[in-house]
Design a protein around this motif. Structure first.
Motif, PDB file in Angstrom:
ATOM      1  N   GLY A 107       1.282 -14.569  -0.669  1.00  0.00           N
ATOM      2  CA  GLY A 107       2.644 -14.050  -0.503  1.00  0.00           C
ATOM      3  C   GLY A 107       2.638 -12.822   0.391  1.00  0.00           C
ATOM      4  O   GLY A 107       2.133 -11.773   0.020  1.00  0.00           O
ATOM      5  N   SER A 108       3.228 -12.962   1.570  1.00  0.00           N
ATOM      6  CA  SER A 108       3.172 -11.884   2.561  1.00  0.00           C
ATOM      7  C   SER A 108       4.150 -10.755   2.253  1.00  0.00           C
ATOM      8  O   SER A 108       5.339 -10.977   2.060  1.00  0.00           O
ATOM      9  N   MET A 109       3.621  -9.536   2.212  1.00  0.00           N
ATOM     10  CA  MET A 109       4.437  -8.333   2.029  1.00  0.00           C
ATOM     11  C   MET A 109       4.226  -7.430   3.248  1.00  0.00           C
ATOM     12  O   MET A 109       3.201  -6.763   3.366  1.00  0.00           O
ATOM     13  N   GLY A 110       5.183  -7.459   4.159  1.00  0.00           N
ATOM     14  CA  GLY A 110       5.036  -6.727   5.425  1.00  0.00           C
ATOM     15  C   GLY A 110       5.384  -5.256   5.295  1.00  0.00           C
ATOM     16  O   GLY A 110       5.875  -4.800   4.248  1.00  0.00           O
ATOM     17  N   PRO A 111       5.147  -4.495   6.375  1.00  0.00           N
ATOM     18  CA  PRO A 111       5.291  -3.035   6.320  1.00  0.00           C
ATOM     19  C   PRO A 111       6.720  -2.532   6.449  1.00  0.00           C
ATOM     20  O   PRO A 111       6.994  -1.390   6.099  1.00  0.00           O
ATOM     21  N   GLY A 112       7.621  -3.366   6.946  1.00  0.00           N
ATOM     22  CA  GLY A 112       8.957  -2.840   7.251  1.00  0.00           C
ATOM     23  C   GLY A 112       8.876  -1.867   8.415  1.00  0.00           C
ATOM     24  O   GLY A 112       7.825  -1.733   9.048  1.00  0.00           O
ATOM     25  N   THR A 113       9.964  -1.195   8.681  1.00  0.00           N
ATOM     26  CA  THR A 113       9.998  -0.304   9.843  1.00  0.00           C
ATOM     27  C   THR A 113      10.202   1.142   9.442  1.00  0.00           C
ATOM     28  O   THR A 113      10.365   2.001  10.291  1.00  0.00           O
ATOM     29  N   LYS A 114      10.212   1.404   8.143  1.00  0.00           N
ATOM     30  CA  LYS A 114      10.469   2.773   7.686  1.00  0.00           C
ATOM     31  C   LYS A 114       9.209   3.354   7.054  1.00  0.00           C
ATOM     32  O   LYS A 114       8.642   2.756   6.142  1.00  0.00           O
ATOM     33  N   LEU A 115       8.804   4.516   7.539  1.00  0.00           N
ATOM     34  CA  LEU A 115       7.555   5.109   7.081  1.00  0.00           C
ATOM     35  C   LEU A 115       7.850   6.234   6.085  1.00  0.00           C
ATOM     36  O   LEU A 115       8.423   7.265   6.453  1.00  0.00           O
ATOM     37  N   PRO A 116       7.438   6.061   4.834  1.00  0.00           N
ATOM     38  CA  PRO A 116       7.751   7.082   3.829  1.00  0.00           C
ATOM     39  C   PRO A 116       7.098   8.435   4.119  1.00  0.00           C
ATOM     40  O   PRO A 116       7.690   9.474   3.830  1.00  0.00           O
ATOM     41  N   THR A 117       5.909   8.417   4.701  1.00  0.00           N
ATOM     42  CA  THR A 117       5.250   9.697   5.010  1.00  0.00           C
ATOM     43  C   THR A 117       6.090  10.535   5.968  1.00  0.00           C
ATOM     44  O   THR A 117       6.066  11.763   5.912  1.00  0.00           O
ATOM     45  N   LEU A 118       6.834   9.860   6.842  1.00  0.00           N
ATOM     46  CA  LEU A 118       7.667  10.595   7.795  1.00  0.00           C
ATOM     47  C   LEU A 118       9.068  10.844   7.241  1.00  0.00           C
ATOM     48  O   LEU A 118       9.947  11.328   7.959  1.00  0.00           O
ATOM     49  N   GLY A 119       9.307  10.461   5.995  1.00  0.00           N
ATOM     50  CA  GLY A 119      10.589  10.744   5.364  1.00  0.00           C
ATOM     51  C   GLY A 119      11.682   9.747   5.718  1.00  0.00           C
ATOM     52  O   GLY A 119      12.851   9.991   5.441  1.00  0.00           O
ATOM     53  N   HIS A 120      11.299   8.595   6.315  1.00  0.00           N
ATOM     54  CA  HIS A 120      12.319   7.597   6.675  1.00  0.00           C
ATOM     55  C   HIS A 120      12.930   6.955   5.436  1.00  0.00           C
ATOM     56  O   HIS A 120      14.032   6.428   5.484  1.00  0.00           O
ATOM     57  N   VAL A 121      12.179   6.918   4.351  1.00  0.00           N
ATOM     58  CA  VAL A 121      12.632   6.259   3.130  1.00  0.00           C
ATOM     59  C   VAL A 121      11.899   6.908   1.956  1.00  0.00           C
ATOM     60  O   VAL A 121      10.758   7.354   2.099  1.00  0.00           O
ATOM     61  N   ALA A 122      12.565   6.972   0.802  1.00  0.00           N
ATOM     62  CA  ALA A 122      11.937   7.580  -0.382  1.00  0.00           C
ATOM     63  C   ALA A 122      10.967   6.591  -1.026  1.00  0.00           C
ATOM     64  O   ALA A 122      11.228   5.384  -1.065  1.00  0.00           O
ATOM     65  N   PHE A 123       9.879   7.116  -1.530  1.00  0.00           N
ATOM     66  CA  PHE A 123       8.846   6.288  -2.155  1.00  0.00           C
ATOM     67  C   PHE A 123       9.426   5.353  -3.212  1.00  0.00           C
ATOM     68  O   PHE A 123       9.135   4.156  -3.219  1.00  0.00           O
ATOM     69  N   GLU A 124      10.251   5.905  -4.095  1.00  0.00           N
ATOM     70  CA  GLU A 124      10.772   5.106  -5.215  1.00  0.00           C
ATOM     71  C   GLU A 124      11.585   3.905  -4.750  1.00  0.00           C
ATOM     72  O   GLU A 124      11.437   2.805  -5.284  1.00  0.00           O
ATOM     73  N   ALA A 125      12.465   4.130  -3.763  1.00  0.00           N
ATOM     74  CA  ALA A 125      13.313   3.043  -3.265  1.00  0.00           C
ATOM     75  C   ALA A 125      12.440   1.961  -2.644  1.00  0.00           C
ATOM     76  O   ALA A 125      12.662   0.751  -2.845  1.00  0.00           O
ATOM     77  N   LEU A 126      11.434   2.418  -1.896  1.00  0.00           N
ATOM     78  CA  LEU A 126      10.527   1.480  -1.241  1.00  0.00           C
ATOM     79  C   LEU A 126       9.741   0.685  -2.285  1.00  0.00           C
ATOM     80  O   LEU A 126       9.638  -0.545  -2.217  1.00  0.00           O
ATOM     81  N   ARG A 127       9.203   1.390  -3.261  1.00  0.00           N
ATOM     82  CA  ARG A 127       8.410   0.751  -4.324  1.00  0.00           C
ATOM     83  C   ARG A 127       9.248  -0.296  -5.060  1.00  0.00           C
ATOM     84  O   ARG A 127       8.796  -1.417  -5.305  1.00  0.00           O
TER      85      ARG A 127
END
Ligand code: THG
Length: 582
Positions: A107-127
């Motif tokens: 089951g492929s889980m890709g990276p998306g385009t938002k990098l949490p380290t750079l603050g593009h998205v919050a860890f919790e929402a991404l998780r």
């Protein structure tokens, strides 16, 4: 039991069918929509790969995640499109499987385009979105989950933690594969070296670690060699068909099927890879050659040399420093440094970062970060500072707090491998204890942990008591929490010994003896101390001498690391005998 071969590129295969705007349901280019609108196309791609003999195919769900579907305004369809993608691959796999020759769905889980380290998205929402991605894949019948093409270590953590939560909820044993992408400059997009990736990802509890995308096999070779030497985990590799050349009709991938097969022959033989395949530009033709070349091989056994340690976003730092002790900078502490406290209270974050950088210059190997300060919002302060330190500091971060929520805030900002400072048995080890709450965080994020010799009776003062609590901590953490002994850092605690009170006279000696005995009983465990505590109350010149002499004694007794003001530690040879004697 044997080397498994996975499939090759998906996107280019789909394009070859030239799906219409209707097929995309108006979301032009959103391949995952085809899982529901054109199952025939997607199944056709899977069958083309199974037909040439691969063991596994990856689901058409690379973009079934928060960021990618979000761009089409359909982020609410993560679960649905993931499940549909897995179900199609399952049907194709079952059509080719036999008793002697099972076929698998990754089951492929890709990276998306938002990098949490750079603050593009919050860890919790991404998780949480990754949890839905993984839950859909499992519901659709995936045999394993593959978190791939990772560019940001914090994104890997969000994906793996989300995957593990979905696996737990499903109650099925589903292996997790994590594959990072190393660019031609030799690091991940945000600058992480392969050692940092290994350090951060292995303790998350993944089952296979590997590389995919960005380059051909040649550029991956050195990084695979590193993993082969240092990783406990089985390894995988899915390269592109070489580095793309830009032509008038788009990218052209130069690597021939024979060359890909030759690379995998070498990788399986030399580096012991257990799962190989292809990424961008690879075709059924490529995988046909790979199957001919490696199918049925037994994975080569490796004897990895494990190097316990922590990592910043950029690099791995071992706990054992060959020539000396591991210095953990004490100055990024709102209680331990007036300058840092004032900068934090003024919310002068740049100044806080400067104090961190100063410690790098002073020779620290890691940084202790403590924001605890009465009347402040510790979670907000930790978010702010850990976010900045994550990219500004090349050194791993030791998160120093008594508050589980503050520690969590730090962990959710740090892509590398952090150390949690600390746990102890002050309020026991029951379900509601701080110990249990903090250990839950340590385990989920794959951190290392500082464990203090404090129990229900208080801070251990004698060597016997310290050793007894340390043994209880080590046995508990290894048996009940699945920690490796080398990822536990025991702190025997130092009290101020110059208070003039008679009962503190032996405290320093008890600490030294405890370190010696703990290292005798558990040679693999790490030890640390908050060194400067020993000299509270003395004048600055005397503190330098006492700190340096005491550190020297402790290191001779086996101490591995200390929280120190690194530039104020003086070598014994530069301390006059008389001062040392005093
Ligand atoms: N064990 C563990 N963690 C710890 C401690 C420990 N974390 C906090 C502390 N103890 C270690 N850190 C410090 C940091 C600074 C000082 C002492 C311990 C210190 N600071 C000067 C002072 O207070 O006099 C202030 C210097 C200044 O303002 O610039 O001494 O034991 N696991």
């Amino acid at each position: 039991q044997r080397v498994l071969v996975a499939d090759g590129a998906m996107g280019t295969m789909l394009q070859a069918y030239d799906p219409s705007l209707d097929d995309f349901d108006g979301h032009e280019g959103c391949n995952e929509v085809l899982n529901v609108t054109r199952p025939d196309i997607v199944r056709g791609v899977h069958e083309a790969y199974f037909a040439v003999g691969v063991d596994c195919v990856e689901t058409n769900t690379f973009g079934a995640n928060l960021a990618a579907l979000g761009e089409y305004g359909i982020a609410d369809r993560v679960f649905e499109l993931s499940r549909a993608g897995a179900a199609l691959a399952r049907e194709a796999a079952d059509g080719f499987a036999s008793v002697e020759r099972p076929r698998f769905v990754l089951g492929s889980m890709g990276p998306g385009t938002k990098l949490p380290t750079l603050g593009h998205v919050a860890f919790e929402a991404l998780r949480d979105a990754y949890e839905a991605n993984a839950a859909g894949l499992i519901a659709g019948g995936a045999d394993a989950l593959i978190v791939e093409t990772c560019q940001d270590l914090l994104q890997v953590k969000a994906a793996v933690v989300g995957a593990r939560r979905a696996i737990e909820a499903a109650g099925r044993d589903v292996p997790v594969i994590a594959q990072v992408t190393i660019e031609t400059n030799g690091a991940m997009l945000l600058g992480s070296e392969i050692g940092a990736a290994l350090s951060a990802i292995e303790p998350l509890g993944v089952d296979v670690l590997g590389l995919n995308c960005a380059t051909g096999p040649a550029e991956m070779s050195e990084h695979l060699r590193y993993l082969a030497r240092h990783a406990r985990l089985p390894l995988s590799c899915m390269p592109n068909a070489g580095l793309p050349e830009l032509t008038a009709d788009g990218a052209r991938y130069p690597l021939s099927p024979e060359e890909l097969a030759a690379a995998h022959v070498q990788f399986t033989a030399e580096y012991g890879l257990g799962l190989v395949g292809g990424c961008c530009g690879t075709t059924p033709e490529h995988l046909a050659r790979v199957v001919e070349a490696v199918a049925g091989r037994q994975p080569v056994e490796r004897q990895p040399r494990i190097e316990p340690g922590a990592a910043s976003l950029y690099q791995h730092v071992p706990f054992r420093q060959d020539t000396s002790y591991l210095a953990i900078g004490e100055r990024t502490n709102a209680n331990g440094s007036k300058a840092f406290r004032e900068a934090m209270l003024a919310e002068n974050w740049e100044e806080c970062v400067d104090i961190a950088r100063g410690q790098v210059r002073d020779g620290a190997h890691m940084l202790d970060l403590c924001v605890d300060y009465v009347g402040r919002d510790g979670v907000a302060d930790m978010r702010e500072l850990a976010f900045r330190f994550a990219t500004a500091s090349t050194l791993p971060i030791v998160l120093d707090s008594t508050e589980p929520a503050v520690l969590r805030a730090g962990l959710e900002m740090l892509g590398g491998r952090a150390i949690i400072n600390s746990v102890n048995y002050e309020d026991g080890d029951g379900p509601d204890s701080r110990f249990t709450k903090i250990m839950g965080l340590v385990k989920e994020h794959g951190a290392a942990v500082v464990a203090l010799t404090i129990d229900e009776e208080g801070q251990a003062r004698t060597a016997d008591w310290k050793v007894r609590v340390a043994s209880r901590l080590i046995e508990d953490l290894t048996t009940n929490w699945g920690m490796r002994v080398e990822d536990i850092i025991i702190d025997c605690l130092t009290f101020p010994i110059a208070t003039g009170q008679e009962e503190t006279r032996r405290d320093g000696l008890e600490t030294i003896e405890a370190i010696r005995e703990i290292k005798r009983r558990y040679p693999q465990v790490q030890t640390t101390l908050g060194l400067s505590n020993i000299s509270f109350g003395l004048n600055p010149a005397a503190r330098i001498v006492l700190n340096s002499v005491f550190l020297n004694e402790c290191v001779n007794a086996g101490l591995d690391s200390a929280i120190v003001h690194a530039s104020k530690i003086v070598p014994m040879a530069r301390i006059p005998d008389e001062q040392r004697q005093v």
